[in-house]
Write an enzyme that holds these catalytic residues in place. Structure first.
Site, PDB file in Angstrom:
ATOM      1  CB  SER A  99      -0.953  -0.037   1.194  1.00 49.79           C
ATOM      2  OG  SER A  99      -1.863   1.055   1.154  1.00 49.79           O
ATOM      3  CG  HIS A 198      -6.142  -1.183   1.030  1.00 55.79           C
ATOM      4  ND1 HIS A 198      -5.477  -0.840  -0.126  1.00 55.79           N
ATOM      5  CD2 HIS A 198      -5.272  -0.922   2.046  1.00 55.79           C
ATOM      6  CE1 HIS A 198      -4.276  -0.406   0.169  1.00 55.79           C
ATOM      7  NE2 HIS A 198      -4.125  -0.438   1.468  1.00 55.79           N
TER       8      HIS A 198
END
Length: 322
Positions: A99, A198
């Site tokens: 990420s 996410h």
């Protein structure tokens, strides 16, 4: 697509991996405050941000878990570690990030200089800090089928990763609470984040951030990065930028990434940042994988000494016993 088969080979084909938001720890980076490079980076950061990274690192727990502060703090911390590793003579064959960690991976690959990267991170953090509050939790010890069924039928909750043993669910606080009340779990670890990353809930932030990213100049990458949404090694700036937008709202498939890295011949992995969270799944896939964590200048010193001892032992095994 770039394959590791086209890369220069060394004795060990190594990847540097960088963790994402939620990996931060109070007290991280304190040893870097004494180093010339650390002092320089902190001064540069304060000029850009208008606040002190070192103050947040050392004593401001609430700020450290606030997205607006977390991401710049992690960026400075991990990029300084990467620079110190390079100054010690170490260089990766490929980089990857979890990420947010992809931004520090890109810095390491030469996509931008320290200040350009921090300005980009500052804007990204500001945008994401305005997202509605949400929750992310890591779950350990659960019945997989039961958890999947509950997530599928519960509104505004999604899996944020693909680890079958350490599931991360993300969503509204109400939705996450509903899952926890209906699924027996041995251990619940709340992640220090301020939104439901996410998931589709953060797509507005991705749309707002896209023009900022598109207008930020990237330099040609000196080494490939593993793009987390395309699952390929890439040196293409346009592909890398598209990946950075998509990864904001998509689940992180670190298990799959780890498998792909190992399938391509990676046999050494170094995590730069706090902990070994990214290394454990890789080690489970390949027990022979050589792993190291670099979370301080002392860790780098230990790696240097270890490698020097190995060289001495190879020259004359009778000289030293490790």
């Amino acid at each position: 697509m770039t394959s590791l088969k086209t890369l220069p080979k060394s004795e060990k084909v190594n990847v540097w991996v960088f963790p994402g938001q939620g990996s931060q720890k109070l007290g991280m980076g304190i040893d870097l405050l004494k180093l010339p490079l650390g002092k320089l980076r902190l001064k540069q950061a304060e000029n850009i941000l208008g606040w002190s990274i070192s103050d947040v690192w050392q004593s401001q727990t609430k700020k450290l878990s606030n997205t607006q502060y977390t991401q710049p703090c992690l960026y400075v911390f991990m990029t300084v570690l990467a620079d110190l590793m390079k100054k010690s003579g170490y260089h990766p064959d490929v980089v990857a990030g979890y990420s947010f960690g992809e931004y520090t991976a890109l810095y390491t690959a030469g996509a931008y200089d320290f200040e350009t990267g921090l300005q980009l991170i500052q804007k990204r953090a500001e945008i994401m800090s305005r997202l509605p509050q949400g929750s992310m939790v890591t779950l350990i010890g659960f019945e997989g089928d039961k958890l999947r069924d509950e997530v599928l039928k519960t509104e505004d909750v999604w899996f944020a990763n693909d680890d079958p043993k350490y599931a991360v669910i993300s969503g509204t606080s109400q939705g996450v609470a509903s899952i926890l009340s209906n699924v027996p779990v041995e251990r619940v670890i709340p992640l220090e984040v301020s939104a439901a990353f996410h998931t589709p809930l953060v797509e507005p932030a991705a749309k707002e951030f896209q023009p900022v990213l598109e207008t930020t100049a990237f330099e040609p990458l000196s080494i490939p990065i593993f793009c987390s949404t395309d699952f390929v090694f890439s040196l293409r700036v346009n592909q890398v930028k598209d990946n950075l937008i998509r990864q904001i709202s998509r689940s992180v498939k670190w298990q799959m990434i780890s498998q792909r890295l190992i399938n391509q011949g990676i046999n050494k992995a170094i995590q730069l940042g706090c902990g070994q969270g990214l290394l454990k799944p890789m080690k489970n896939i390949d027990p022979g994988l050589e792993i190291s964590n670099v979370g301080s200048s002392a860790d780098i010193d230990s790696i240097v000494i270890r490698d020097q001892l190995k060289k001495l032992a190879n020259i004359n095994p009778a000289v030293i016993r490790v």
